[in-house]
Design an enzyme around this catalytic site. Sequence first.
Site, PDB file in Angstrom:
ATOM      1  N   LYS A   1       0.962  -1.211   0.050  1.00 15.02           N
ATOM      2  CA  LYS A   1      -0.084  -0.063  -0.051  1.00 15.02           C
ATOM      3  C   LYS A   1       0.871   1.156  -0.128  1.00 15.02           C
ATOM      4  O   LYS A   1       1.900   1.388   0.800  1.00 15.02           O
ATOM      5  CB  LYS A   1      -0.824  -0.133   1.441  1.00 15.02           C
ATOM      6  CG  LYS A   1      -1.988   1.225   1.272  1.00 15.02           C
ATOM      7  CD  LYS A   1      -2.595   1.167   2.491  1.00 15.02           C
ATOM      8  CE  LYS A   1      -3.799   2.207   2.468  1.00 15.02           C
ATOM      9  NZ  LYS A   1      -4.446   2.021   3.881  1.00 15.02           N
TER      10      LYS A   1
ATOM     11  N   LYS B   1      -2.079  -1.667  -3.872  1.00 11.82           N
ATOM     12  CA  LYS B   1      -3.023  -0.372  -3.738  1.00 11.82           C
ATOM     13  C   LYS B   1      -2.160   0.843  -3.840  1.00 11.82           C
ATOM     14  O   LYS B   1      -1.427   1.065  -3.174  1.00 11.82           O
ATOM     15  CB  LYS B   1      -3.677  -0.253  -2.453  1.00 11.82           C
ATOM     16  CG  LYS B   1      -4.703   0.690  -2.199  1.00 11.82           C
ATOM     17  CD  LYS B   1      -5.359   0.382  -0.900  1.00 11.82           C
ATOM     18  CE  LYS B   1      -6.057   1.913  -0.561  1.00 11.82           C
ATOM     19  NZ  LYS B   1      -6.566   1.953   0.930  1.00 11.82           N
TER      20      LYS B   1
HETATM   21  C1  PBG Z   1      -7.078   3.188   5.474  1.00 16.08           C
HETATM   22  C2  PBG Z   1      -7.623   3.151   3.911  1.00 16.08           C
HETATM   23  C3  PBG Z   1      -7.576   3.939   3.079  1.00 16.08           C
HETATM   24  C4  PBG Z   1      -8.184   3.685   1.831  1.00 16.08           C
HETATM   25  C5  PBG Z   1      -8.675   2.463   2.196  1.00 16.08           C
HETATM   26  N1  PBG Z   1      -8.429   1.900   3.733  1.00 16.08           N
HETATM   27  C6  PBG Z   1      -6.865   5.503   3.130  1.00 16.08           C
HETATM   28  C7  PBG Z   1      -5.561   5.833   3.685  1.00 16.08           C
HETATM   29  O1  PBG Z   1      -4.625   5.156   3.719  1.00 16.08           O
HETATM   30  O2  PBG Z   1      -5.698   6.912   3.820  1.00 16.08           O
HETATM   31  C8  PBG Z   1      -8.083   4.129   0.661  1.00 16.08           C
HETATM   32  C9  PBG Z   1      -9.083   4.073  -0.374  1.00 16.08           C
HETATM   33  C10 PBG Z   1      -9.600   4.756  -1.618  1.00 16.08           C
HETATM   34  O3  PBG Z   1      -8.691   5.680  -1.699  1.00 16.08           O
HETATM   35  O4  PBG Z   1     -10.374   4.444  -2.289  1.00 16.08           O
HETATM   36  N2  PBG Z   1      -8.026   2.345   6.243  1.00 16.08           N
END
Ligand code: PBG
Length: 320
Positions: free
Chosen positions: A191, A244
């Site tokens: 991520k 991601k």
């Molecule tokens: C954190 C989380 C995030 C997303 C999913 N889970 C955001 C972050 O790290 O700020 C992002 C998902 C998206 O942008 O569609 N729990």
Amino acid sequence: MNRTRRLRKKESIRRLVRENSLSVNDFVYPLFIEEGSGIESEIESMPGIKRFSLDRISSELNEVVELNIPSILLFGIPADKDEEGTETWNDEGIIQQAIKFIKKNYPSLYIITDVCFCEYTSHGHCGIIHNHDVDNDSTLTNIQKQVISHAKAGADMVAPSGMMDGTIEAVRSVLDNSGFEDLPIMAYSVKFSSAFYGPFRDAADSAPAFGDRKTYQMDPANREEAMLEAKYDNNEGADILMVKPALSYLDIVRDLKNEFNKPIACYNVSGEYAMVKAAAQKGWIDGEKVMMESLTSMKRAGADIIITYFAKEAAKILNK
Ligand code: PBG
């Protein structure tokens, strides 16, 4: 002469030689569930996506089931936040209530829960703060409490997204020791610290109140490190490895697909969705075609599972 165009002459032959195709079976649809009642609020930067309270969510779930989308990914927006995000392991919390409600009324839907703290902490970071940074190991203890609470409520799969080291080992061991040895883990393995999450943070009310997430989410410049993250999660027992965001990281999706014999997921995130919607609204692109082309590119890169806000729209086209 080499003539590759021979196999492009008609739609029928193009269909025969097509290497990848999308299916509704590939999709996971994210849902934002807010504590309270009578809530059905549009998210401005994500046209077509709403935050629902449980009493208003049935029409959305009916649609997901009718479209034959197999799975949903749940995000909770609690009424109360605190320093540690203790609501995440409240057995009567919003996610736990949602799991029970959906299991009872929509038993065919496969429920994956996002396991994180940023929507639940007053500071918006993904764990416990010590010395202005998220403390890894004490956060792991809270992740274990959260996961067990989701499991007891009836979640089918958990997806830890906080990027703490040792998460998958901590989650696997607590599940195994609590009688949930059959509950799979989808790891947000790779991520990145990405500006493409902007609209989500409005939607989930989870923007960090100070600093950023660069001490835990990955540097977008790194590819070798992405493999290391995925190797650790693989070794610690993740069942599915996720990358991601998706579109700017399709090289990483392919790297993981080539290296591991496990299903690979990618998360087509909020900013990727918002860009397509905004350009389409302006009439600058054909939104449907760009949607299908980008989802297909994720398949081609090697994604077995695509988490996407486009799931309903794409399913409508695929089911035709
Ligand atoms: C954190 C989380 C995030 C997303 C999913 N889970 C955001 C972050 O790290 O700020 C992002 C998902 C998206 O942008 O569609 N729990």
